[in-house]
Design a protein around this motif. Sequence first.
Motif, short mmCIF file in Angstrom:
data_model
loop_
_atom_site.label_atom_id
_atom_site.label_comp_id
_atom_site.label_asym_id
_atom_site.label_seq_id
_atom_site.Cartn_x
_atom_site.Cartn_y
_atom_site.Cartn_z
N THR A 100 -18.55 -1.90 32.51
CA THR A 100 -20.09 -1.83 33.34
C THR A 100 -19.86 -3.27 32.42
O THR A 100 -19.67 -3.96 31.55
CB THR A 100 -20.94 -1.59 32.65
N GLN A 111 -26.16 -10.34 36.67
CA GLN A 111 -25.25 -9.63 38.17
C GLN A 111 -24.79 -8.21 36.75
O GLN A 111 -24.33 -9.09 35.97
CB GLN A 111 -24.81 -9.48 39.05
N TYR A 113 -22.90 -5.14 36.98
CA TYR A 113 -22.01 -4.00 37.92
C TYR A 113 -20.99 -3.54 36.46
O TYR A 113 -19.97 -3.95 35.92
CB TYR A 113 -21.06 -4.68 39.27
N ALA A 121 -18.72 3.56 44.59
CA ALA A 121 -19.19 1.39 44.44
C ALA A 121 -20.07 1.73 45.72
O ALA A 121 -20.46 1.78 46.70
CB ALA A 121 -18.55 1.29 44.92
N ASP A 122 -21.61 1.03 45.01
CA ASP A 122 -22.88 1.10 45.92
C ASP A 122 -23.53 -0.10 44.92
O ASP A 122 -23.89 0.73 44.19
CB ASP A 122 -23.29 2.71 45.68
N PRO A 123 -22.86 -1.36 45.32
CA PRO A 123 -23.78 -2.49 44.89
C PRO A 123 -25.40 -2.23 44.40
O PRO A 123 -25.77 -2.70 43.63
CB PRO A 123 -23.04 -3.54 45.75
N THR A 124 -25.97 -1.50 46.07
CA THR A 124 -27.57 -1.41 45.13
C THR A 124 -28.11 -0.76 43.86
O THR A 124 -29.43 -1.15 43.70
CB THR A 124 -27.97 -0.47 46.08
N SER A 127 -23.01 -0.86 41.15
CA SER A 127 -21.48 -0.16 41.11
C SER A 127 -20.52 -0.98 42.08
O SER A 127 -21.16 -1.05 42.93
CB SER A 127 -21.47 1.26 41.12
N ILE A 128 -19.31 -1.67 41.60
CA ILE A 128 -18.27 -2.51 42.97
C ILE A 128 -17.31 -1.22 43.00
O ILE A 128 -16.83 -1.49 41.93
CB ILE A 128 -18.61 -3.25 42.67
N SER A 129 -16.55 -1.76 43.74
CA SER A 129 -15.07 -0.89 43.40
C SER A 129 -14.24 -2.52 43.16
O SER A 129 -14.34 -3.45 43.10
CB SER A 129 -14.62 -1.52 45.57
N SER A 132 -13.32 -4.98 45.57
CA SER A 132 -13.77 -5.67 45.68
C SER A 132 -13.15 -6.78 45.09
O SER A 132 -12.67 -7.03 43.72
CB SER A 132 -14.96 -5.99 45.54
#
Length: 160
Positions: A100, A111, A113, A121-124, A127-129, A132
């Motif tokens: 993280t 930010q 993530y 992945a779900d930025p909302t 989490s990001i891929s 990305s």
Amino acid sequence: MSVAFVKEESAEAASETLLPDRPISPHPNLVTEAGLQALELQLQQAREAYAVANAVEDVNERRRQAGHPLRDLRYYAARVHTAQLMPVPSSTDKVAFGNTVTFSRDDGRVQTYRIVGEDEADPTKGSISFVSPVARLLIGKAVGDVVQSGNQEIEIIEIA
């Protein structure tokens, strides 16, 4: 009832069930433990939905209802089969898959993530891929490092 009508109905139903496969990423299918569990759950849900659709008596309706679950079944079976479970990062010295990361941008935004697999992945939800653009810039960097993202600079504040 006309035989031609029945054939037309069957052809229409068949075309509705021939859904194209969901695109599968060309990147390695790296997953966290939670990501693998989520894929396995989605595969099980697709199997159950497909079984329910196959229980429908009317052949045309069965084909219609089975299209989406069958496509999901193919997708999740492939994703579970190709999943590469990644170990939990043993260090927070440098950004890695599963860490993280908290960073600040030039505009003052801070930010946080977690870097995870593509399906997870779900930025909302924070989490990001790992593929990305931002994650690619951050992986391998340490706290205090600054990277360029478009017209902005991003500074890594914390790695957990």
